[in-house]
Design a protein around this motif. Structure first.
Motif, PDB file in Angstrom:
ATOM      1  N   LEU A 176       3.080  13.548  98.934  1.00  0.00           N
ATOM      2  CA  LEU A 176       1.868  12.776  99.195  1.00  0.00           C
ATOM      3  C   LEU A 176       0.652  13.460  98.560  1.00  0.00           C
ATOM      4  O   LEU A 176      -0.144  12.834  97.849  1.00  0.00           O
ATOM      5  N   ILE A 177       0.524  14.763  98.802  1.00  0.00           N
ATOM      6  CA  ILE A 177      -0.615  15.503  98.253  1.00  0.00           C
ATOM      7  C   ILE A 177      -0.514  15.622  96.734  1.00  0.00           C
ATOM      8  O   ILE A 177      -1.477  15.370  96.005  1.00  0.00           O
ATOM      9  N   ALA A 178       0.672  15.989  96.255  1.00  0.00           N
ATOM     10  CA  ALA A 178       0.837  16.207  94.819  1.00  0.00           C
ATOM     11  C   ALA A 178       0.599  14.934  94.020  1.00  0.00           C
ATOM     12  O   ALA A 178      -0.032  14.966  92.949  1.00  0.00           O
ATOM     13  N   SER A 179       1.084  13.812  94.524  1.00  0.00           N
ATOM     14  CA  SER A 179       0.892  12.557  93.785  1.00  0.00           C
ATOM     15  C   SER A 179      -0.568  12.120  93.818  1.00  0.00           C
ATOM     16  O   SER A 179      -1.079  11.560  92.843  1.00  0.00           O
ATOM     17  N   SER A 180      -1.255  12.390  94.941  1.00  0.00           N
ATOM     18  CA  SER A 180      -2.674  12.023  95.022  1.00  0.00           C
ATOM     19  C   SER A 180      -3.511  12.809  94.017  1.00  0.00           C
ATOM     20  O   SER A 180      -4.506  12.307  93.502  1.00  0.00           O
ATOM     21  N   GLU A 203      -8.810  22.297  79.158  1.00  0.00           N
ATOM     22  CA  GLU A 203     -10.127  21.866  79.620  1.00  0.00           C
ATOM     23  C   GLU A 203     -10.452  20.455  79.149  1.00  0.00           C
ATOM     24  O   GLU A 203     -11.081  19.678  79.869  1.00  0.00           O
ATOM     25  N   ALA A 204      -9.991  20.103  77.959  1.00  0.00           N
ATOM     26  CA  ALA A 204     -10.253  18.758  77.435  1.00  0.00           C
ATOM     27  C   ALA A 204      -9.356  17.710  78.078  1.00  0.00           C
ATOM     28  O   ALA A 204      -9.771  16.567  78.304  1.00  0.00           O
ATOM     29  N   GLY A 205      -8.121  18.122  78.427  1.00  0.00           N
ATOM     30  CA  GLY A 205      -7.153  17.145  78.922  1.00  0.00           C
ATOM     31  C   GLY A 205      -7.168  16.918  80.413  1.00  0.00           C
ATOM     32  O   GLY A 205      -6.663  15.902  80.903  1.00  0.00           O
ATOM     33  N   LYS A 206      -7.766  17.850  81.172  1.00  0.00           N
ATOM     34  CA  LYS A 206      -7.663  17.744  82.630  1.00  0.00           C
ATOM     35  C   LYS A 206      -8.360  16.503  83.191  1.00  0.00           C
ATOM     36  O   LYS A 206      -8.017  16.030  84.271  1.00  0.00           O
ATOM     37  N   LYS A 207      -9.296  15.944  82.425  1.00  0.00           N
ATOM     38  CA  LYS A 207      -9.989  14.728  82.900  1.00  0.00           C
ATOM     39  C   LYS A 207      -9.035  13.552  83.046  1.00  0.00           C
ATOM     40  O   LYS A 207      -9.337  12.582  83.770  1.00  0.00           O
ATOM     41  N   ASN A 208      -7.896  13.616  82.390  1.00  0.00           N
ATOM     42  CA  ASN A 208      -6.918  12.524  82.492  1.00  0.00           C
ATOM     43  C   ASN A 208      -6.112  12.567  83.783  1.00  0.00           C
ATOM     44  O   ASN A 208      -5.336  11.650  84.054  1.00  0.00           O
ATOM     45  N   PHE A 209      -6.313  13.627  84.565  1.00  0.00           N
ATOM     46  CA  PHE A 209      -5.510  13.793  85.769  1.00  0.00           C
ATOM     47  C   PHE A 209      -6.365  13.966  87.021  1.00  0.00           C
ATOM     48  O   PHE A 209      -5.932  14.574  87.998  1.00  0.00           O
ATOM     49  N   VAL A 210      -7.568  13.427  86.972  1.00  0.00           N
ATOM     50  CA  VAL A 210      -8.433  13.480  88.151  1.00  0.00           C
ATOM     51  C   VAL A 210      -7.765  12.713  89.293  1.00  0.00           C
ATOM     52  O   VAL A 210      -7.323  11.571  89.117  1.00  0.00           O
ATOM     53  N   GLY A 211      -7.672  13.341  90.452  1.00  0.00           N
ATOM     54  CA  GLY A 211      -6.960  12.716  91.570  1.00  0.00           C
ATOM     55  C   GLY A 211      -7.848  12.359  92.734  1.00  0.00           C
ATOM     56  O   GLY A 211      -9.085  12.261  92.602  1.00  0.00           O
ATOM     57  N   LYS A 212      -7.223  12.162  93.882  1.00  0.00           N
ATOM     58  CA  LYS A 212      -7.927  11.808  95.117  1.00  0.00           C
ATOM     59  C   LYS A 212      -7.519  12.784  96.214  1.00  0.00           C
ATOM     60  O   LYS A 212      -6.391  13.266  96.244  1.00  0.00           O
ATOM     61  N   GLU A 213      -8.463  13.076  97.093  1.00  0.00           N
ATOM     62  CA  GLU A 213      -8.152  13.875  98.266  1.00  0.00           C
ATOM     63  C   GLU A 213      -7.605  12.967  99.363  1.00  0.00           C
ATOM     64  O   GLU A 213      -8.005  11.798  99.468  1.00  0.00           O
ATOM     65  N   ILE A 214      -6.713  13.505 100.185  1.00  0.00           N
ATOM     66  CA  ILE A 214      -6.128  12.682 101.242  1.00  0.00           C
ATOM     67  C   ILE A 214      -6.961  12.697 102.522  1.00  0.00           C
ATOM     68  O   ILE A 214      -6.768  11.862 103.402  1.00  0.00           O
ATOM     69  N   TYR A 272      -1.746   4.928 102.228  1.00  0.00           N
ATOM     70  CA  TYR A 272      -0.427   5.486 101.930  1.00  0.00           C
ATOM     71  C   TYR A 272       0.526   4.961 102.994  1.00  0.00           C
ATOM     72  O   TYR A 272       0.163   4.853 104.166  1.00  0.00           O
ATOM     73  N   ILE A 273       1.767   4.663 102.592  1.00  0.00           N
ATOM     74  CA  ILE A 273       2.771   4.190 103.549  1.00  0.00           C
ATOM     75  C   ILE A 273       4.052   4.975 103.334  1.00  0.00           C
ATOM     76  O   ILE A 273       4.570   5.054 102.220  1.00  0.00           O
ATOM     77  N   THR A 274       4.558   5.579 104.414  1.00  0.00           N
ATOM     78  CA  THR A 274       5.830   6.289 104.348  1.00  0.00           C
ATOM     79  C   THR A 274       6.791   5.669 105.347  1.00  0.00           C
ATOM     80  O   THR A 274       6.404   5.318 106.464  1.00  0.00           O
ATOM     81  N   VAL A 275       8.042   5.494 104.928  1.00  0.00           N
ATOM     82  CA  VAL A 275       9.011   4.770 105.750  1.00  0.00           C
ATOM     83  C   VAL A 275      10.141   5.704 106.176  1.00  0.00           C
ATOM     84  O   VAL A 275      10.673   6.464 105.361  1.00  0.00           O
ATOM     85  N   HIS A 276      10.493   5.630 107.468  1.00  0.00           N
ATOM     86  CA  HIS A 276      11.540   6.502 108.032  1.00  0.00           C
ATOM     87  C   HIS A 276      12.391   5.700 109.017  1.00  0.00           C
ATOM     88  O   HIS A 276      12.387   5.951 110.218  1.00  0.00           O
ATOM     89  N   VAL A 277      13.106   4.715 108.483  1.00  0.00           N
ATOM     90  CA  VAL A 277      13.978   3.868 109.290  1.00  0.00           C
ATOM     91  C   VAL A 277      15.347   3.819 108.631  1.00  0.00           C
ATOM     92  O   VAL A 277      15.477   4.045 107.419  1.00  0.00           O
ATOM     93  N   SER A 324      -4.857  -2.754  97.541  1.00  0.00           N
ATOM     94  CA  SER A 324      -4.562  -2.464  96.140  1.00  0.00           C
ATOM     95  C   SER A 324      -4.499  -0.958  95.940  1.00  0.00           C
ATOM     96  O   SER A 324      -5.193  -0.196  96.612  1.00  0.00           O
ATOM     97  N   ASP A 325      -3.645  -0.504  95.035  1.00  0.00           N
ATOM     98  CA  ASP A 325      -3.488   0.898  94.677  1.00  0.00           C
ATOM     99  C   ASP A 325      -2.836   1.715  95.797  1.00  0.00           C
ATOM    100  O   ASP A 325      -2.970   2.942  95.843  1.00  0.00           O
ATOM    101  N   VAL A 326      -2.138   1.070  96.710  1.00  0.00           N
ATOM    102  CA  VAL A 326      -1.455   1.779  97.795  1.00  0.00           C
ATOM    103  C   VAL A 326      -0.339   2.654  97.231  1.00  0.00           C
ATOM    104  O   VAL A 326       0.270   2.328  96.207  1.00  0.00           O
ATOM    105  N   THR A 327      -0.093   3.781  97.883  1.00  0.00           N
ATOM    106  CA  THR A 327       1.024   4.655  97.530  1.00  0.00           C
ATOM    107  C   THR A 327       2.126   4.478  98.570  1.00  0.00           C
ATOM    108  O   THR A 327       1.860   4.540  99.773  1.00  0.00           O
TER     109      THR A 327
END
Length: 399
Positions: free
Chosen positions: A103-107, A132-143, A205-210, A230-233
């Motif tokens: 969850l954290i890593a994907s965010s 330094e130039a490429g890291k802007k392509n991987f800006v994420g979100k905090e949970i 975010y939705i995690t399933v455990h059934v 929209s954009d749900v994980t």
């Protein structure tokens, strides 16, 4: 089938590599581990497919060192009076840790970022500038402050929900079949969704455990994706078949689903963008394998020695304190007057009943009776035959 008395040396067969700490549960003076024996008293298994195995007449129980039992022909076992155990909760911490890690890593787009960084090999002194130039392509979100929906609040789901709260997430839980024990372990700060649609509509975010059943198969499909933000994980560490692959592929392509993290890669999802495929690592820790093996072995040992059942998927949990008296353990159909007929057969031999228990589950039931008298071994064949003559008896053994 001859009379079944379980005071002889017992044979255990394993169908996968089982942790030695689990096998050590079986006292070597009373048990033999024999993996070539085609008619053991019990089997310990992990993922081995048992659907094509012919069971021997001595087989009394199968213990799955894990939660799922899709690899075991449970219905056929039930019809023969073979108890199938699983080990709920033994691998819960391992799965929980991987769910939260993913969850954290994907965010933070960590998986994509790491994969990209590895392509910089051989760039020498330019690597720092490229990073330094490429890291802007991987800006994420905090949970923190985001909402996690947890479907299924059993051993794993409850741990995920509680720890997500500790990570400052808002947590919505949905489980119409939640047990009392689980409810006691859940934080009061988890919001209970009254419908699964409420959870779908409000979760980032939705995690399933059934478990996978006819009702849960394909529960993630185009209709429910329409309800979601929209954009749900979506995180799936339960069973691949819970998700309709074609529908989630479409939802990922159009951005309705932002990421799909699955422990069950297949040809369809591997071709789709924004899928994080994990090679079924949920319970793959040394600690988890040991915990499952120990729990499976202990449940088998208790059943073989006392008849008591805990964590069976096909027969009811049944416990009668074992005091060393002769015990009659009978599996039978769940129909009227079975207990009366069994006790009547016992009384015909002038035997007093010291204690007894009867539990039912669906179409089947289990009765254990302790006999007060010291039972002469010559009585057992006659009593065994008399009980077997009763209609709807599945199996009987004496302990």
């Amino acid at each position: 089938m001859g009379i079944m008395v379980t005071n002889k040396e017992k044979t255990i067969r394993t169908l996968n590599n089982i942790a030695e700490t689990g096998l050590d549960v079986f006292n070597k003076d009373e048990y033999t581990i024999d993996n070539e024996n085609e008619n053991p008293d019990a089997i310990v298994v992990r993922s081995f497919n048992m659907h094509d195995i012919e069971f021997g007449t001595d087989l009394k129980a199968i213990a799955r060192a894990g939660a799922g039992v899709n690899n075991i022909p449970v219905t056929a076992c039930t019809e023969k009076g073979i108890v199938v155990f699983n080990t709920p909760g033994a691998n819960a911490n391992a799965v929980k840790e991987l769910v939260l890690t993913s969850l954290i890593a994907s965010s933070r787009n960590l998986f994509d970022g790491v994969a990209w960084a590895k392509t910089l090999e051989n760039e020498g002194d330019q690597i720092s500038k490229l990073v330094e130039a490429g890291k802007k392509n991987f800006v994420g979100k905090e949970i923190k402050g985001k909402t996690l929906g947890v479907i299924g609040l059993g051993a794993i789901g409850a741990l995920v929900a509680n720890d997500a709260l500790n990570l400052d997430m808002d947590v919505i839980g949905f489980d119409p079949f939640i047990s009392v024990d689980t409810a006691w372990n859940l934080s009061r700060n988890i919001h209970r969704a009254m419908t699964i649609e409420e959870l779908f509509a409000n979760s980032d975010y939705i995690t399933v455990h059934v478990p996978l059943t006819d009702d849960t198969r394909g529960m993630f499909n185009k209709d429910v994706f329409e309800i979601m933000k929209s954009d749900v994980t979506i995180l799936n560490f339960s069973r691949g078949e819970l998700v309709n692959d074609e529908d989630i592929a479409t939802a990922l392509e159009n951005g309705k689903v932002g990421k799909y993290i699955t422990d069950f890669p297949n040809e369809t999802v591997l071709k789709v963008k924004n899928v994080v495929p994990i090679p079924h690592l949920g319970a793959s820790t040394a600690e988890s394998e040991e915990n499952c093996a120990i729990m499976a072995a202990r449940q088998l040992k208790i059943f073989l020695e006392t008849g008591n059942i805990k964590n069976s998927v096909n027969f009811p949990n049944t416990e009668l304190p074992y005091t060393g008296k002769r015990r009659v353990a009978v599996f039978h159909k769940n129909v009227p007057n079975m207990v009366g007929q069994i006790t009547s057969a016992i009384s015909d031999y002038n035997l007093n009943i010291a204690d007894m228990v009867n539990r039912s589950r669906g179409d089947y039931a289990y009765t254990m009776i302790d006999i007060d008298n010291k039972v002469n071994g010559e009585v057992l064949p006659g009593l065994d035959a008399k009980i077997r003559q009763i209609n709807n008896i599945v199996s009987i053994r004496f302990i």
